[in-house]
Design an enzyme around this catalytic site. Structure first.
Site, short mmCIF file in Angstrom:
data_model
loop_
_atom_site.label_atom_id
_atom_site.label_comp_id
_atom_site.label_asym_id
_atom_site.label_seq_id
_atom_site.Cartn_x
_atom_site.Cartn_y
_atom_site.Cartn_z
N LYS A 110 -11.10 -3.98 18.18
CA LYS A 110 -9.69 -4.38 18.30
C LYS A 110 -9.21 -4.36 19.75
O LYS A 110 -8.14 -4.87 20.05
CB LYS A 110 -8.81 -3.46 17.45
CG LYS A 110 -9.23 -3.50 15.97
CD LYS A 110 -8.05 -3.39 15.05
CE LYS A 110 -8.49 -3.43 13.60
NZ LYS A 110 -7.39 -3.76 12.70
N ASP A 164 -4.01 -9.85 12.99
CA ASP A 164 -4.24 -8.44 13.33
C ASP A 164 -3.31 -8.09 14.50
O ASP A 164 -3.50 -8.57 15.63
CB ASP A 164 -5.71 -8.20 13.70
CG ASP A 164 -6.00 -6.72 13.79
OD1 ASP A 164 -5.28 -6.01 14.53
OD2 ASP A 164 -6.92 -6.26 13.09
N LYS A 173 -14.08 0.41 15.53
CA LYS A 173 -12.79 -0.28 15.40
C LYS A 173 -12.09 -0.36 16.75
O LYS A 173 -11.47 -1.37 17.09
CB LYS A 173 -11.93 0.48 14.38
CG LYS A 173 -10.93 -0.37 13.64
CD LYS A 173 -10.32 0.38 12.46
CE LYS A 173 -10.91 -0.04 11.14
NZ LYS A 173 -10.28 0.60 9.99
N ASN A 233 0.86 -1.19 0.00
CA ASN A 233 0.00 0.00 0.00
C ASN A 233 0.89 1.24 0.00
O ASN A 233 2.11 1.14 -0.02
CB ASN A 233 -0.96 -0.02 1.20
CG ASN A 233 -0.20 -0.04 2.51
OD1 ASN A 233 0.49 0.91 2.84
ND2 ASN A 233 -0.31 -1.14 3.26
O1 PMT Z 1 2.72 6.17 6.54
P1 PMT Z 1 2.14 7.51 6.13
O2 PMT Z 1 2.28 7.76 4.66
O3 PMT Z 1 2.68 8.63 6.96
O4 PMT Z 1 0.55 7.45 6.40
C1 PMT Z 1 0.09 7.36 7.70
C2 PMT Z 1 -1.07 6.36 7.82
C3 PMT Z 1 -2.25 6.88 7.00
C4 PMT Z 1 -0.67 4.99 7.28
C5 PMT Z 1 -1.42 6.27 9.35
O5 PMT Z 1 -1.79 7.54 9.82
C6 PMT Z 1 -2.57 5.29 9.58
O6 PMT Z 1 -3.74 5.61 9.49
N1 PMT Z 1 -2.19 4.02 9.90
C7 PMT Z 1 -3.13 2.91 10.03
C8 PMT Z 1 -3.44 2.39 8.65
C9 PMT Z 1 -4.38 1.20 8.70
O7 PMT Z 1 -4.00 0.15 8.28
O8 PMT Z 1 -5.53 1.45 9.24
P2 PMT Z 1 -6.72 0.33 9.44
O9 PMT Z 1 -7.91 1.15 9.74
O10 PMT Z 1 -6.74 -0.59 8.28
O11 PMT Z 1 -6.24 -0.49 10.70
C10 PMT Z 1 -6.62 -0.13 12.02
C11 PMT Z 1 -5.50 -0.41 12.99
O12 PMT Z 1 -5.21 -1.80 13.01
C12 PMT Z 1 -4.21 0.28 12.67
O13 PMT Z 1 -3.63 0.67 13.91
C13 PMT Z 1 -3.35 -0.80 12.01
O14 PMT Z 1 -1.96 -0.61 12.26
C14 PMT Z 1 -3.85 -2.03 12.74
N2 PMT Z 1 -3.79 -3.27 11.94
C15 PMT Z 1 -4.53 -3.44 10.82
C16 PMT Z 1 -4.50 -4.64 10.17
C17 PMT Z 1 -3.71 -5.68 10.67
N3 PMT Z 1 -3.64 -6.86 10.06
N4 PMT Z 1 -2.98 -5.49 11.79
C18 PMT Z 1 -3.02 -4.31 12.43
O15 PMT Z 1 -2.33 -4.14 13.44
#
Ligand code: PMT
Length: 415
Positions: A349, A313, A345, A217
């Site tokens: 989580k 996750d 979320k 991504n």
């Molecule tokens: O890296 P940059 O270009 O500076 O951009 C920053 C960002 C947009 C990536 C950052 O601010 C951000 O939003 N990070 C989380 C991105 C994400 O995957 O969001 P999500 O809504 O899909 O996931 C929710 C949370 O679960 C996040 O804390 C993620 O790290 C975590 N996650 C998700 C999937 C997974 N398999 N394991 C996880 O730990």
């Protein structure tokens, strides 16, 4: 900082301009090196009339940078990198001419260009004739520079080389050294997270399709890396687990580079116990089931069908781990109904706080330098204005520090 080597590891860029006091800068280099600093020098054309490049080079043990247009210097160390590779830029002597050019934002030689391009603190040690120092033009320039945050040491009163008496003598090398130590001490600020361990995830994960192709991504790691650096500045011992990014490792952190979500989870588990975990990585939700061990070939049978399976996750795993960090902070990347999805979320989580950001088309939250976040806790929510990712990181790190400080005072120290 130990007292015997109070500047250990500090990188100083010393700009030597053209004044009789330039000879004292040679002693300054020696004093700084004795205290553990590394010194790189820019010598202006006028400066080279007072001290030789050879003396400066012998004392710094490094190339002396003199020419904005030198192909050798520019290819090995451009003026931007030169000014950013330092922790502090020291201008000694700061002549009336160089102060005027700094105040006007000129870039007409290497010294002025590096000073304009730097994002580091600048300390100047003015040195000039007393009339030049007291002239309204110099005093205006001084006021402008100080208003912009340039620090100053001296000048001192005394007999001048030109035979006059008054303010204008450059501060002595040991006074400049003290001022330099003062800048670092002041910048270190209070360290409310000293003794705490922090785990931060950052960047994308990449999931192999075959040995050369992958699913990933657009995360740049800017937000996660800034958070790791901000927590380290507040004194935390930070482990940063990061997917592939084009950023330098943040100073003061232990950085663990991984590629896949499974590797990120393993590295996070290995980094426990921690007091706080901040999951800012954009972890791939799915990986390719049975990634090929060899490069997939176009064999005439049409495109391959990729079957996906769910990744672990990491945020949810850390939130429910036996050795759960006392504070778990997740991020939520949403493209609509940002706060509502983020609230759900957080509960799903099991983290304590969730930092919601809009990653919809046109926001440039992925990859850009700014972020607009909505911070959700069990008992409170806050919308922060659009800020640089560094500022978001700083504010989040301070909120984390405040959380621990408040908990300490209500429940006793949990360290
Ligand atoms: O890296 P940059 O270009 O500076 O951009 C920053 C960002 C947009 C990536 C950052 O601010 C951000 O939003 N990070 C989380 C991105 C994400 O995957 O969001 P999500 O809504 O899909 O996931 C929710 C949370 O679960 C996040 O804390 C993620 O790290 C975590 N996650 C998700 C999937 C997974 N398999 N394991 C996880 O730990």
């Amino acid at each position: 900082m130990s007292n015997s080597v109070p500047l250990a590891g500090k990188r100083i860029l010393l700009v030597i301009a053209g004044g009789i006091a330039a000879y004292k800068s040679l002693d300054l280099i020696r004093r700084l090196k004795e205290r553990g600093a590394s010194v790189r020098a820019i010598l202006t054309e006028a400066g080279a009339r007072f001290v030789t490049p050879l003396s400066v080079q012998a004392l710094t043990g490094d190339t002396v940078y003199q020419d904005l247009w030198s192909l050798t210097d520019e290819s090995s160390m451009g003026h931007i990198q030169l000014s950013r590779d330092a922790d502090l830029v020291v201008v000694a002597p700061a002549t009336a001419d160089l102060m005027a050019r700094m105040a006007a934002g000129m870039a007409n030689d290497l010294a002025a260009t590096a000073l304009l391009a730097t994002d580091k603190p600048v300390l100047m040690a003015p040195a000039m004739n007393v009339r030049m120092w007291l002239h309204p033009a110099t005093q205006d320039n001084l006021a402008r520079l100080e208003a912009r945050g340039v620090r100053r040491v001296g000048p001192n009163d005394g007999d001048m080389a030109c035979g006059e008496y008054g303010p204008g003598r450059m501060a002595e090398p040991l006074e400049i050294v003290d001022a330099i130590i003062g800048v670092f001490t002041e910048r270190a600020g209070p360290r409310p997270l000293a003794g705490r361990r922090a785990l931060v995830t950052s960047g994308p994960t990449v999931e192999a399709i075959d040995p050369v192709r992958y699913i990933a991504n657009r995360s740049s790691g800017k937000q996660g890396h800034a958070i790791a650096a901000a927590l380290a500045r507040l004194g935390a011992a930070v482990t940063l687990v990061t997917g592939p990014v084009r950023l330098p490792d943040p100073p003061g952190c232990t950085t663990v580079a991984i590629e896949s979500a499974q590797q990120m989870l393993d590295a996070c588990r290995a980094a426990l116990p921690a007091d706080v975990a901040v999951c800012a990585a954009a972890v791939a939700d799915w990986r390719v089931k049975g990634a090929a061990g060899h490069k997939l070939k176009k064999d005439g049978g049409g495109p391959p069908v990729l079957e996906l399976e769910e990744n672990p996750d990491i945020l949810a795993t850390l939130s429910r781990a036996e050795s759960r960090p006392a504070l778990v902070v997740g991020f939520a990347a949403e493209t609509r109904d940002v706060a509502a999805y983020a609230r759900a979320k957080r509960l799903r989580k099991g983290c304590d706080w969730i930092v919601a950001n809009d990653v919809g088309l046109g926001t440039q939250t992925f990859g850009g330098d700014a972020n607009t976040v909505h911070v959700i806790r069990a008992d409170a929510e806050e919308s922060w204005p659009t800020m640089s990712k560094d500022a978001v990181a700083e504010r989040l790190a301070r909120a984390i520090a405040d959380h621990f400080t408040q908990n300490e005072s209500t429940q006793g120290d949990t360290r």
